[in-house]
Design a protein around this motif. Structure first.
Motif, PDB file in Angstrom:
ATOM      1  N   HIS C 198       0.678  -1.048  -0.036  1.00  0.00           N
ATOM      2  CA  HIS C 198       0.084  -0.074   0.001  1.00  0.00           C
ATOM      3  C   HIS C 198       0.796   1.293  -0.065  1.00  0.00           C
ATOM      4  O   HIS C 198       2.081   1.292   0.612  1.00  0.00           O
ATOM      5  CB  HIS C 198      -0.945   0.132   1.419  1.00  0.00           C
ATOM      6  N   GLY C 200       0.705   3.690   1.690  1.00  0.00           N
ATOM      7  CA  GLY C 200       0.882   3.849   3.112  1.00  0.00           C
ATOM      8  C   GLY C 200       0.849   5.485   3.305  1.00  0.00           C
ATOM      9  O   GLY C 200       1.609   5.794   4.490  1.00  0.00           O
ATOM     10  N   ASN C 657       9.798  -5.662   4.255  1.00  0.00           N
ATOM     11  CA  ASN C 657       8.730  -5.997   5.382  1.00  0.00           C
ATOM     12  C   ASN C 657       7.172  -5.872   5.051  1.00  0.00           C
ATOM     13  O   ASN C 657       6.412  -6.288   5.746  1.00  0.00           O
ATOM     14  CB  ASN C 657       8.998  -5.610   6.721  1.00  0.00           C
ATOM     15  N   GLU C 658       7.159  -5.015   4.170  1.00  0.00           N
ATOM     16  CA  GLU C 658       5.640  -4.743   3.865  1.00  0.00           C
ATOM     17  C   GLU C 658       4.933  -5.749   2.813  1.00  0.00           C
ATOM     18  O   GLU C 658       5.749  -6.447   2.233  1.00  0.00           O
ATOM     19  CB  GLU C 658       5.482  -3.269   2.828  1.00  0.00           C
ATOM     20  N   ASN C 670      -3.478  -7.734   8.266  1.00  0.00           N
ATOM     21  CA  ASN C 670      -2.674  -6.818   8.739  1.00  0.00           C
ATOM     22  C   ASN C 670      -2.998  -5.379   8.172  1.00  0.00           C
ATOM     23  O   ASN C 670      -2.772  -4.709   7.638  1.00  0.00           O
ATOM     24  CB  ASN C 670      -1.081  -7.123   8.346  1.00  0.00           C
ATOM     25  N   VAL C 672      -3.375  -3.029  10.169  1.00  0.00           N
ATOM     26  CA  VAL C 672      -3.180  -1.574  11.143  1.00  0.00           C
ATOM     27  C   VAL C 672      -1.603  -1.398  10.869  1.00  0.00           C
ATOM     28  O   VAL C 672      -0.872  -2.364  10.487  1.00  0.00           O
ATOM     29  CB  VAL C 672      -3.292  -1.810  12.539  1.00  0.00           C
ATOM     30  N   PHE C 673      -1.062  -0.232  11.077  1.00  0.00           N
ATOM     31  CA  PHE C 673       0.156  -0.099  11.003  1.00  0.00           C
ATOM     32  C   PHE C 673       1.436  -0.887  11.923  1.00  0.00           C
ATOM     33  O   PHE C 673       2.491  -1.214  11.693  1.00  0.00           O
ATOM     34  CB  PHE C 673       0.743   1.606  11.355  1.00  0.00           C
ATOM     35  N   LEU C 674       0.692  -1.431  13.101  1.00  0.00           N
ATOM     36  CA  LEU C 674       1.449  -2.373  13.656  1.00  0.00           C
ATOM     37  C   LEU C 674       2.127  -3.631  12.954  1.00  0.00           C
ATOM     38  O   LEU C 674       3.111  -4.106  13.011  1.00  0.00           O
ATOM     39  CB  LEU C 674       0.593  -2.903  14.975  1.00  0.00           C
ATOM     40  N   ASP C 675       1.231  -4.088  11.963  1.00  0.00           N
ATOM     41  CA  ASP C 675       1.338  -5.238  11.283  1.00  0.00           C
ATOM     42  C   ASP C 675       1.544  -5.061   9.877  1.00  0.00           C
ATOM     43  O   ASP C 675       2.137  -5.875   9.126  1.00  0.00           O
ATOM     44  CB  ASP C 675       0.309  -6.112  11.339  1.00  0.00           C
ATOM     45  N   TYR C 676       1.232  -3.739   9.268  1.00  0.00           N
ATOM     46  CA  TYR C 676       1.535  -3.685   7.847  1.00  0.00           C
ATOM     47  C   TYR C 676       2.730  -2.512   8.273  1.00  0.00           C
ATOM     48  O   TYR C 676       2.903  -1.367   8.570  1.00  0.00           O
ATOM     49  CB  TYR C 676       0.440  -2.756   7.114  1.00  0.00           C
ATOM     50  N   ARG C 677       3.830  -3.042   8.030  1.00  0.00           N
ATOM     51  CA  ARG C 677       5.288  -2.760   8.428  1.00  0.00           C
ATOM     52  C   ARG C 677       5.854  -1.778   7.513  1.00  0.00           C
ATOM     53  O   ARG C 677       6.771  -2.162   6.808  1.00  0.00           O
ATOM     54  CB  ARG C 677       6.139  -3.844   8.942  1.00  0.00           C
ATOM     55  N   VAL C 678       5.410  -0.383   7.668  1.00  0.00           N
ATOM     56  CA  VAL C 678       6.178   0.310   6.914  1.00  0.00           C
ATOM     57  C   VAL C 678       7.703   0.911   7.301  1.00  0.00           C
ATOM     58  O   VAL C 678       7.765   0.834   8.732  1.00  0.00           O
ATOM     59  CB  VAL C 678       5.488   1.576   6.609  1.00  0.00           C
ATOM     60  N   PRO C 679       8.783   1.172   6.781  1.00  0.00           N
ATOM     61  CA  PRO C 679       9.871   1.531   7.579  1.00  0.00           C
ATOM     62  C   PRO C 679       9.743   2.740   8.497  1.00  0.00           C
ATOM     63  O   PRO C 679       8.925   3.491   8.423  1.00  0.00           O
ATOM     64  CB  PRO C 679      10.734   1.876   6.403  1.00  0.00           C
ATOM     65  N   VAL C 680      10.388   2.414   9.799  1.00  0.00           N
ATOM     66  CA  VAL C 680      10.324   3.528  10.821  1.00  0.00           C
ATOM     67  C   VAL C 680      11.812   3.913  10.725  1.00  0.00           C
ATOM     68  O   VAL C 680      12.862   3.675   9.953  1.00  0.00           O
ATOM     69  CB  VAL C 680      10.020   3.090  12.260  1.00  0.00           C
TER      70      VAL C 680
END
Lengths: 159, 81, 748, 285
Positions: C198, C200, C657-658, C670, C672-680
């Motif tokens: 996504h 995102g 990871n996405e 997934n 939510v942003f907890l599990d749809y993992r965009v880079p932090v």
């Protein structure tokens, strides 16, 4: 459902509002106090766009109920440049092009300000981990980290 | 006459030809001419295509001029993010 | 425009002043989609299908409507019938008709006097479903016995005998593949898959809409394209586009995902039913992930032949992409056209299938199709380079396209800068850093066409000689700044004397969205035309005053000058002087330009990434990252870098990871942003950039679009780096720790 | 939804006892508010425990142990130098929960009561031998942390019961603990695998150890075989191999959106090895 009366101090001003117990602090700031600078990006505490200071501590305002904040002191992005003079972080974000769409920017600024109050000379790694809860999808974080570093240096020089 | 290059999936509509010679001085005239020669191409062209004239990808411009020696390619329609 | 006509001496272009909207955006003042309210406004909530594929037997809203304060409920029955093609699919996606086609598909919407009440009411709307078999995987959706999503979806391109969900087939190529493979020393064939991701954007979709029974409406909405919103909402609602005025808010990211509509017609439909009261609808993050437009998932085969000296002799791809439950949404055509765009290969074949699946309707995502294609092709090039012990940059230089090369998709390239990006990567210090144990370096190149598109701009000179520019392309990443810089340059006035406004649909002719990397290119080019009109008028006013021929006046440094000694001896007349008198000398001075500009030059880029892989856990750490990309001309270099860095970061997320995770039940797991993992922030290093400038002859300042290409190389670059670090070749995305660890273990 | 902010635990218990519908307690709120937002749980009664005096305090006990109030946030825990010196593993487990912002809200008690097998703060508490004080209509009881979660989303708490404090035992000298978790990113995730090790040394030899594993079973595991693998050793390579093997054997995970079964089994051993090394080093100080 009956609403509850809440009195709090927001950006130095005493405010009162009526909150449904199900409304978050973020809802109350945005809908009852017209402080729309804090944004909702997720509603689950995962994006940081709603970051505010609650009684001196950085919190996601989407994970705080409005009714909990009776008597509390709250600071939001709208209080960051009270007399119109920008905070060094705000200036450095503009100077370094540390924003593109700008939606995450208020949350980053509030969080970064909390960091620099705690640690005036953070390393790149400390900045990145402190801000890991603030998602930015536009910048790749590079310019944000540089802006925080530069603001910190300036603030240390001024101190 | 202008040579119009088709993508190979269109050959079934053009009796196997990948290059079709068409009369026309604009992109629109070329497209109309193509359909006149090979009516099977009509749905393809109607559903949206891109045309490259001398390396320039044109999405909408039926009035774009074409020279007899122009290089013309029909392409899949391109959308962007 | 000839290459030598493009000047290099600029006063403003290439500088990095503060962006005009900076202050608003650092103080919280900037107003985004959800920040807007109107008097007497209602709030909306949407009922969504919990099933991936289900017949809708009955919708009963009586309990919801019985709640005090609930003002309207809309279902598909409230929308007009008889639509066809893309309009029908847009309507079907706005509110499900006979069937819900994916988990999260909207079924009904309700408006009430508060958000909480609307949410309560939505829960009281009872929907009876008959659950149908579903399919979410692209390869399974291709099968002949797959559940039928839309009967007779195949268009004229699909051969007899394919599965029921194959909607389109594309085929193009050139040369003689077999002869090409016969010339090669090595021929490899592999399959690759990518998962849907996504865009995102951090701002969820939000709109306030108001529409009377007369069909006249207003809308405030976060979008990349207010005219697209107008056209699409009108089509879905059966109203006249000209009667709907759409104002774009500030936009909190889009990346292609806000070029179309999802829920936007609903506030209008609810308003129309609720007596014209304005209605606000804001999506939750979960709604965004479940029910807006991610990109396609892909299953791809690549075959390529290479000589020992690195020459690529022949190549072919077969791509299968699902774009959700409607035809026309997958980027398979773009993917095929991008697949070999970086290479000059004599023998080529491209085959693509668009497949329907019980997933949300895909939207554009930054260089749509190109990243998946690059993952497959650039991984394959790397596999061959390794087998033949060749340097990956040298092989790309050897085979890379340049001016005059015939593109893989047909026409010949004009001036392009792929080789320059490769040379820049090779010369960069990152390419020489010595790597340690478990570390590896990956290289990949990427391409995007760029786009002109329908564009309208108007420019007006104010009474004091300052200028305002009205553009229709929302500012998503700094385009107000780039257009203001080009305006200042063209008029010869200070940057601060220009205000660029992003205007509503009533203020200009039609504009396509900010997409296809076109805002700075197309709105900038139209601004230049408009400014030159105004300049011509100002020269005319000066000529009148001096009583000389208008042709004898030139414009320089913000003032009219006599063209030469023969024209007469006059002091230059500044824009300020001319503007001050404009009311008395012929009226307001302005310019406007409407066109579908051609000349959008493609942008090529090359990325070099170093990773370290933890051999015990499969975790990939990105150590350093380099982007080199051709900008044509960087108008505001900081925001060009920003596009490069942002594209790289999104690509890194996609690579590592996405990814959409669907359960056996067809539900998105997934959302939510907890599990749809965009880079932090802590996932990434600084992202180094080199702005290569090979001016685009199709633009007065040489601009190429820069927004999209940057997301294309990261997927294969990281795969290639992981291979270099571990010896394991990952041919499926995401390359998350379990996948990398399993690949490492499989080698042992 | 009714919101209550009682001034005492007894009052909280009596509100809960009188409530007939869905009742939730608010400590940090980071789970309750997410459920509320998603509409998955809308309590009829929400009892905010944060206004009860003492709930924000960290108290040193006379025996050298610690009592942690139920509203102490992760940020407060991390700022308490003495507690961090005694139980770094417990604190780092809590500090891994969510972002800096979430750290301003989330609490040990809330993380425990959410009942997630992947809760990051729980393995550290289990390895430390922490206990909770539970107050209910029938009085008070003390329960070891490892007995609090019963299955995913379910705890030992009976309706109307609340946790009033968490107690950490005295660290003593030559003790050390550590918690490591694996997540795909560097931050902002819930453990795919977690492992906490608490041990005591005499000289170079480990005399006591507790090893807890998270996210590899329906509840956090306290594994005796892991502990036995290192007790009596100097944490040499053989002991570490034995520990890793025991941890992987103890792990009985499922495959889900966060990770595969095989991955979790493998990485449980990797993390046990790495956490034990850190705890061993810390115990020397």
């Amino acid at each position: 459902m009956s609403k509850m009366h809440v009195t709090a101090t927001v950006n130095g001003d005493e405010v009162e509002f009526l909150a449904d117990p199900r409304e978050t602090l973020l809802d109350c700031l945005r809908d009852h106090l017209d402080l729309t600078g804090s944004k909702e990006g997720c509603g689950t505490g995962d994006c940081g766009a709603c970051s505010v200071m609650l009684n001196g501590r950085l919190v996601p305002s989407c994970l705080v109920l409005g009714v909990e904040t009776d008597g509390a002191t709250i600071e939001t992005i709208e209080g960051m440049a009270p007399e119109g003079a920008l905070h060094p972080l705000q200036r450095k974000f503009i100077e370094h092009a540390a924003l593109q769409c700008g939606f995450c920017t208020p949350g980053f600024l509030v969080a970064a300000k909390a960091l620099l109050e705690k640690n005036p000379d953070p390393s790149e790694s400390e900045i990145r981990y402190w801000l890991a809860g603030n998602l930015c999808r536009c910048t790749g974080y590079d310019k944000i980290v540089r802006a925080v570093q530069d603001a910190a240096a300036e603030m240390r020089g001024a101190a | 006459m202008v040579e119009v290059n088709l993508w190979s999936g269109l050959r079934k509509f053009t009796d196997g030809a990948e290059v079709v010679e068409v009369e026309g001085r604009t992109v629109g005239q070329l497209l109309d001419g193509l359909v006149a020669i090979h009516p099977g191409l009509a749905p393809v062209i109607e559903s949206g295509i891109s045309v490259a004239v001398d390396g320039e990808v044109i999405t909408g411009g039926r009035n774009t001029p074409v020279e007899p020696d122009s290089e013309v390619f029909l392409m899949q329609q391109i959308k962007g993010g | 425009m000839a290459k030598d006509e493009i000047t290099k001496d600029f006063k403003w272009i290439g500088t990095t002043p503060d962006r005009p909207d900076g202050l608003d955006k650092v103080t919280g003042r900037a107003r985004y989609g959800a920040d807007f309210n109107l008097p007497n406004m209602l709030y909306a909530a949407v009922v969504r299908s919990p099933h991936a594929h289900a017949k809708i037997l009955k919708i009963d809203a009586s309990k919801a409507l019985a709640l005090k304060g609930v003002k309207a409920v809309v279902t598909r029955a409230d929308l007009p019938t008889g639509l066809t093609g893309e309009d029908l699919y847009l309507q079907e996606n706005t509110l499900a008709g006979e069937k819900a086609l994916y988990d999260g598909h909207a079924v009904a919407a309700v408006a009430a006097t508060s958000q909480l009440l609307a949410n309560d009411a939505a829960r009281l709307i009872e929907v009876e479903y008959e659950v149908l078999p579903h399919v979410t995987d692209v390869d399974k959706a291709m099968a002949k016995d797959a559940p039928v999503i839309l009967p007779d979806c195949a268009d004229h391109t699909v051969p007899e005998g394919m599965g029921p969900n194959v909607a389109r087939m594309i085929e193009f190529g050139r040369g003689d593949l077999e002869a090409g493979y016969a010339e090669a020393d090595v021929v490899h064939e592999q399959s690759y898959t990518t998962e849907a991701t996504h865009q995102g954007y951090i701002e969820p979709h939000a709109a306030v809409g108001q529409m009377g029974s007369d069909g006249k409406g207003e809308m405030w909405v976060c979008t990349q394209g207010q005219w697209f919103i107008r056209k699409m909402c009108s089509a879905v609602l059966g109203t006249d586009p000209a009667q709907l005025r759409v104002t774009p808010s500030e936009i909190g990211g889009g990346f292609g995902g806000k070029t179309t509509i999802f829920m936007e017609p609903l506030p209008l439909a609810l308003s129309r039913k609720a007596g014209g009261r304005p209605v606000k609808l804001v999506m939750s993050r979960s709604d965004v992930l479940r029910a807006t437009g991610p990109t396609a998932s892909a299953s791809m085969d690549v075959k390529m032949g290479m000589k020992k000296d690195g020459t690529i002799t022949a190549a072919e791809v077969t791509f299968r992409m699902q774009g959700g439950p409607f035809p026309g949404a997958s980027p398979v055509g773009e993917a095929l056209s991008c697949a070999f765009a970086c290479y000059d290969i004599p023998n080529l074949m491209h085959v693509g299938y668009e497949v329907l699946a019980n997933r949300p309707k895909c939207a554009a995502y930054r260089a749509p199709g190109s990243p998946m294609a690059a993952y497959a092709v650039e991984s394959m090039v790397d596999e061959l380079c390794r087998e033949l012990s060749l340097d990956p940059i040298d092989v790309r230089l050897k085979n890379g396209v340049k001016e005059g090369s015939r593109a893989s998709y047909g026409p010949k390239f004009k001036t392009i800068g792929l080789a320059e990006t490769l040379e820049a990567a090779k010369a960069h210090p990152n390419y020489a850093v010595k790597l340690g144990p478990n570390q590896g370096r990956g290289v990949a190149s990427g391409f995007w066409f760029n786009h002109g598109g329908e564009t309208s701009v108007s420019l007006a000179i104010s009474e004091d000689g300052t200028a305002q520019v009205s553009v229709g392309t929302p500012d998503i990443g700094g385009s107000r700044a780039s257009i203001a810089l080009m305006t200042a340059e063209t008029l010869g006035i200070p940057y601060e004397n220009v205000r660029v406004n992003i205007v509503e649909t009533g203020a200009l002719g039609v504009n396509e969205p900010t997409h296809g990397s076109r805002a700075t290119f197309a709105s900038g080019k139209a601004m230049w035309e408009a400014a030159n009109q105004a300049i011509k008028e100002m020269c005319k006013r000066a000529a009148q005053k001096w009583d000389i021929d208008p042709e004898a006046v030139t414009w320089k440094d913000g003032a009219a000058h006599p063209a030469g000694d023969n024209a007469g001896q006059f002091e230059p007349m500044s824009i300020k002087e001319i503007a001050a008198e404009m009311g008395k000398t012929g009226g307001p001075i302005s310019g406007h330009h409407e066109s579908t500009p051609s000349g959008a030059g493609p942008s090529f880029g090359t990325h070099v990434v170093d990773v370290e892989v933890d051999p015990e856990t499969g975790r990939v750490t990105v150590l350093r990252y380099l982007v080199t990309q051709d900008a044509g001309r960087a108008i505001h270099p900081q925001y060009v870098e920003g596009q490069y860095q942002g594209g790289a970061a999104q690509g890194i997320g996609w690579a590592l990871n996405e990814g959409y995770i669907y359960g056996e039940d067809g539900k998105l797991q997934n959302s939510v942003f907890l599990d749809y993992r965009v880079p932090v922030a802590s996932d990434l290093p600084m992202i180094d950039t080199v702005i290569v400038e090979v001016p685009n002859p199709g633009h007065p300042f040489g601009v190429r679009g820069v927004g999209e290409t940057g997301i294309t190389p990261p997927l294969p670059a990281i795969a290639n780096a992981i291979h270099a670090a571990t010896g394991a070749r990952l041919r499926a995305l995401p390359m998350n720790p379990p996948a990398v660890l399993a690949a490492i273990k499989a080698m042992a | 939804m009714r919101y209550h902010a009682p001034a005492t635990f007894d009052e909280a218990v009596s509100i809960a006892a009188a409530a007939s519908g869905v009742t939730r307690f608010l400590a940090g709120g980071t789970d309750v508010l997410v459920q509320l937002r998603a509409g998955s749980v809308t309590p009829d009664d929400l009892i905010d425990l944060k206004k009860i005096p003492g709930t924000h305090e960290i108290t040193a006990l006379p025996d050298g142990g610690w009592r942690i109030g139920i509203a102490v946030s992760g940020a407060m825990l991390g700022a308490h130098a003495q507690l961090v010196a005694d139980w770094p593993g417990v604190v780092e487990g809590m500090e891994l929960v969510g972002s800096t912002q979430v750290q301003g809200r989330a609490t040990l008690t809330g993380n425990l009561c959410n009942g997630s097998p992947a809760a990051d703060s729980v393995p550290g508490l289990v390895a430390a031998g922490a206990t909770v004080t539970i107050l209910g209509p029938n009085g008070s009881r003390e329960v070891p942390v490892e007995q609090v979660p019963v299955k995913p989303g379910k705890t030992v708490l009976e309706p109307g019961e609340i946790i009033t404090a968490i107690t950490l035992p005295p660290r003593g000298t030559k003790g050390g603990d550590a918690y490591l978790r694996f997540i795909p990113r560097t931050e902002m995730d819930i453990a795919v695998v977690g492992c906490a090790v608490s041990l005591t040394r005499e000289g170079d030899t480990i005399t006591a150890a507790r090893v807890a594993l998270g996210a590899v079973a329906p509840t956090v595991l306290l594994d005796e075989a892991c502990a036995q693998a290192i007790i009596g050793t100097t944490l040499d390579d053989a002991a570490l191999d034995a520990l890793a093997g025991a941890a992987s054997r103890a792990a009985k995970p499922i495959s889900d959106k966060r990770g595969t079964k095989e991955f979790r089994v493998e990485v449980a051993g990797v993390l046990a090895r790495r956490a034990a090394k850190i705890a061993y080093e810390r115990a020397a100080k």
